[in-house]
Motif scaffolding. Structure first.
Motif, PDB file in Angstrom:
ATOM      1  N   LYS A  34      -0.911  -1.227  -4.871  1.00  0.00           N
ATOM      2  CA  LYS A  34      -0.047  -2.319  -5.318  1.00  0.00           C
ATOM      3  C   LYS A  34       1.420  -2.125  -4.942  1.00  0.00           C
ATOM      4  O   LYS A  34       2.241  -2.982  -5.244  1.00  0.00           O
ATOM      5  N   LEU A  35       1.759  -1.029  -4.289  1.00  0.00           N
ATOM      6  CA  LEU A  35       3.140  -0.805  -3.874  1.00  0.00           C
ATOM      7  C   LEU A  35       3.522  -1.814  -2.796  1.00  0.00           C
ATOM      8  O   LEU A  35       2.747  -2.066  -1.868  1.00  0.00           O
ATOM      9  N   GLU A  36       4.712  -2.392  -2.908  1.00  0.00           N
ATOM     10  CA  GLU A  36       5.203  -3.350  -1.905  1.00  0.00           C
ATOM     11  C   GLU A  36       6.540  -2.870  -1.361  1.00  0.00           C
ATOM     12  O   GLU A  36       7.439  -2.527  -2.127  1.00  0.00           O
ATOM     13  N   THR A  37       6.651  -2.861  -0.038  1.00  0.00           N
ATOM     14  CA  THR A  37       7.892  -2.455   0.625  1.00  0.00           C
ATOM     15  C   THR A  37       8.201  -3.467   1.723  1.00  0.00           C
ATOM     16  O   THR A  37       7.362  -3.740   2.579  1.00  0.00           O
ATOM     17  N   GLN A  38       9.411  -4.014   1.687  1.00  0.00           N
ATOM     18  CA  GLN A  38       9.853  -4.907   2.759  1.00  0.00           C
ATOM     19  C   GLN A  38      10.544  -4.052   3.821  1.00  0.00           C
ATOM     20  O   GLN A  38      11.382  -3.211   3.503  1.00  0.00           O
ATOM     21  N   GLY A  91       0.821  -1.208   0.000  1.00  0.00           N
ATOM     22  CA  GLY A  91       0.000   0.000   0.000  1.00  0.00           C
ATOM     23  C   GLY A  91       0.848   1.247   0.000  1.00  0.00           C
ATOM     24  O   GLY A  91       2.065   1.200  -0.213  1.00  0.00           O
ATOM     25  N   SER A  92       0.214   2.359   0.258  1.00  0.00           N
ATOM     26  CA  SER A  92       0.857   3.669   0.231  1.00  0.00           C
ATOM     27  C   SER A  92       2.039   3.735   1.201  1.00  0.00           C
ATOM     28  O   SER A  92       1.997   3.165   2.293  1.00  0.00           O
ATOM     29  N   TYR A  93       3.054   4.484   0.785  1.00  0.00           N
ATOM     30  CA  TYR A  93       4.207   4.683   1.664  1.00  0.00           C
ATOM     31  C   TYR A  93       3.798   5.390   2.955  1.00  0.00           C
ATOM     32  O   TYR A  93       4.469   5.243   3.976  1.00  0.00           O
TER      33      TYR A  93
END
Length: 67
Positions: free
Chosen positions: A57-61, A17-19
């Protein structure tokens, strides 16, 4: 810039989701650490997935190196 992440055991989660919502992912890892009694080593980082204009659709680990 070339960089290298430190080796070792980590705690990580994937935020989708959103940063603007990344703080929740960091808070979840900190809650896990408190519940398990584990310790952080002082290193943490974020790995950003492929860019898309669709924030859903943003993905951040989010990764924290454990002591």
């Amino acid at each position: 810039i070339c960089t290298e992440t430190p080796a070792g055991e980590v705690a990580m989660t994937t935020h989708i989701g959103s940063y603007a919502g990344l703080a929740a992912a960091h808070n979840a890892i900190h809650s896990w650490r408190a519940a398990t009694g584990r310790a952080f080593s002082g290193w943490s980082w974020e790995i950003y997935g492929d860019w898309t204009n669709d924030e859903a659709k943003l993905e951040t680990q989010v990764v924290y190196l454990l002591s």
